[in-house]
Design a protein around this motif. Sequence first.
Motif, short mmCIF file in Angstrom:
data_model
loop_
_atom_site.label_atom_id
_atom_site.label_comp_id
_atom_site.label_asym_id
_atom_site.label_seq_id
_atom_site.Cartn_x
_atom_site.Cartn_y
_atom_site.Cartn_z
N CYS A 57 33.50 44.30 -48.24
CA CYS A 57 32.40 44.57 -47.30
C CYS A 57 31.63 45.82 -47.70
O CYS A 57 30.40 45.86 -47.58
N ARG A 58 32.32 46.82 -48.14
CA ARG A 58 31.67 48.05 -48.59
C ARG A 58 30.69 47.75 -49.72
O ARG A 58 29.61 48.35 -49.80
N CYS A 59 31.02 46.80 -50.58
CA CYS A 59 30.17 46.48 -51.72
C CYS A 59 28.98 45.60 -51.36
O CYS A 59 27.87 45.83 -51.85
N VAL A 60 29.18 44.60 -50.53
CA VAL A 60 28.09 43.64 -50.26
C VAL A 60 27.15 44.10 -49.15
O VAL A 60 26.04 43.58 -49.03
N LEU A 61 27.56 45.08 -48.33
CA LEU A 61 26.67 45.58 -47.28
C LEU A 61 25.46 46.29 -47.90
O LEU A 61 25.57 46.90 -48.96
N PRO A 62 24.30 46.23 -47.23
CA PRO A 62 23.13 46.94 -47.74
C PRO A 62 23.32 48.45 -47.68
O PRO A 62 24.12 48.95 -46.88
N VAL A 63 22.58 49.17 -48.49
CA VAL A 63 22.69 50.62 -48.55
C VAL A 63 22.39 51.23 -47.18
O VAL A 63 23.03 52.20 -46.76
N ALA A 64 21.43 50.64 -46.46
CA ALA A 64 21.05 51.16 -45.15
C ALA A 64 22.18 51.07 -44.14
O ALA A 64 22.20 51.80 -43.14
N SER A 65 23.14 50.18 -44.40
CA SER A 65 24.29 50.01 -43.50
C SER A 65 25.55 50.66 -44.04
O SER A 65 26.66 50.36 -43.59
N GLY A 66 25.41 51.53 -45.02
CA GLY A 66 26.55 52.24 -45.58
C GLY A 66 27.24 51.52 -46.72
O GLY A 66 28.34 51.91 -47.11
N GLY A 67 26.60 50.48 -47.26
CA GLY A 67 27.21 49.73 -48.35
C GLY A 67 26.68 50.13 -49.72
O GLY A 67 25.87 51.05 -49.84
N LEU A 68 27.16 49.42 -50.75
CA LEU A 68 26.73 49.71 -52.12
C LEU A 68 25.76 48.67 -52.65
O LEU A 68 25.14 48.85 -53.69
N GLU A 69 25.66 47.52 -51.94
CA GLU A 69 24.70 46.46 -52.26
C GLU A 69 24.86 45.95 -53.69
O GLU A 69 23.93 45.93 -54.48
N VAL A 70 26.10 45.55 -54.04
CA VAL A 70 26.38 44.97 -55.35
C VAL A 70 27.06 43.61 -55.16
O VAL A 70 27.59 43.31 -54.10
N ASP A 71 27.03 42.80 -56.20
CA ASP A 71 27.64 41.48 -56.15
C ASP A 71 29.15 41.57 -56.42
O ASP A 71 29.61 42.43 -57.17
N VAL A 72 29.89 40.62 -55.82
CA VAL A 72 31.36 40.62 -55.91
C VAL A 72 31.85 39.20 -56.19
O VAL A 72 31.33 38.23 -55.63
N VAL A 73 32.85 39.09 -57.05
CA VAL A 73 33.57 37.82 -57.25
C VAL A 73 34.96 37.97 -56.65
O VAL A 73 35.68 38.92 -56.98
N PHE A 74 35.33 37.04 -55.77
CA PHE A 74 36.66 37.05 -55.15
C PHE A 74 37.43 35.83 -55.67
O PHE A 74 37.07 34.69 -55.39
N VAL A 75 38.49 36.08 -56.45
CA VAL A 75 39.34 35.00 -56.96
C VAL A 75 40.55 34.89 -56.05
O VAL A 75 41.38 35.80 -55.99
N ASP A 76 40.64 33.78 -55.34
CA ASP A 76 41.68 33.57 -54.33
C ASP A 76 42.76 32.66 -54.91
O ASP A 76 42.58 31.44 -54.99
N THR A 77 43.87 33.24 -55.32
CA THR A 77 44.97 32.46 -55.89
C THR A 77 46.03 32.12 -54.86
O THR A 77 46.85 31.23 -55.08
N ASP A 78 46.04 32.85 -53.74
CA ASP A 78 47.01 32.60 -52.67
C ASP A 78 46.47 31.68 -51.58
O ASP A 78 47.19 31.35 -50.63
N TYR A 79 45.21 31.30 -51.68
CA TYR A 79 44.53 30.52 -50.64
C TYR A 79 44.67 31.20 -49.28
O TYR A 79 44.91 30.56 -48.26
N SER A 80 44.53 32.52 -49.29
CA SER A 80 44.68 33.30 -48.06
C SER A 80 43.37 33.91 -47.60
O SER A 80 43.34 34.65 -46.61
N LEU A 81 42.28 33.63 -48.32
CA LEU A 81 40.99 34.19 -47.93
C LEU A 81 40.54 33.61 -46.60
O LEU A 81 40.39 32.40 -46.45
#
Length: 309
Positions: A57-81
């Motif tokens: 969340c810190r990464c994908v949130l806009p800068v105006a909302s306290g984020g870094l505004e960058v793209d993220v890849v989430f690899v879910d191997t536990d199927y727990s997302l």
Amino acid sequence: MTESGAQLFARLEARRCLKDIEPGLFPEDGGPNQGEVVELYGAEGTGKTEMLYHLLCRCVLPVASGGLEVDVVFVDTDYSLDMLRLVSILDNRLNAARSTGSPAAGSEEALLRSCLSRLLVVHCYSSAQLLLTLHFLETTLSSRPGLALLLIDSISAFYWLDRSEGGTSFARQEERLSKCAELLGRLLRDYRITVFATCHAIRRSYSGPSSASSSSAPSSSSSSECDRSFLCRPWQRLVTHRLLCSRQEAPNNMAATAGGSKSQRTRQVFAVHAASSSSSSSSSSSSSSRTKTYKSSSFYVTDGGVEFI
């Protein structure tokens, strides 16, 4: 294999450094740099996945909302997302930013959609599929220069399956994960992304003359054995930061919030002990050019995600 101009530009372009992704976790100036790997190690129920949600969340949130505004890849191997949980955290943080008067262009739904557009989720059900995912990730990295963070939950998901399929040969048991680590190492060098990966702790039982005496009181040596990495050497060599996650023991295992409700005062507190290795260019010897720094922190989980104490 030839490289297009777009691929060359994406590879050479400086990606967003995530050294400040969460100051509460790492020692001062000890956060992950570009091309580094952070391992979150601990038993089940120690807040590892919740911490990944927090960082995501810190990464994908806009800068105006306290984020870094960058793209993220989430690899879910536990199927727990849990996408509902993730959306709930994002929604809470966007509302919190709005309530503090932070400017945010667009409606609430548009902002949420914009955050989720920066997230790519991949599910893997075997180490072979994880290896294929990392192969195809290179194409994604070339086409999305804004992609700065790779999250893997968890890197140890197929440990027992690989051991079973590998038979009695340790080399075969670790073959696939070793290939994954080697390929990931190349991606880190070429594209300078940052990686966070969870790793489940496994219990090791020892029998010996000291077992009777150690049963009456916990041994520091036995706990260090439990915390010692058990994955293949190629993966261990990649890890530059290690976060040991645990549930804080009684009597200080509940968060006490002055003036808060009863539920707020009885939240489970989690502890994180960070060990960070940083390179020093002043030394020519690779063995002596690594300096280690440490930091301990505590947090609890709310509807709006992780809150540090």
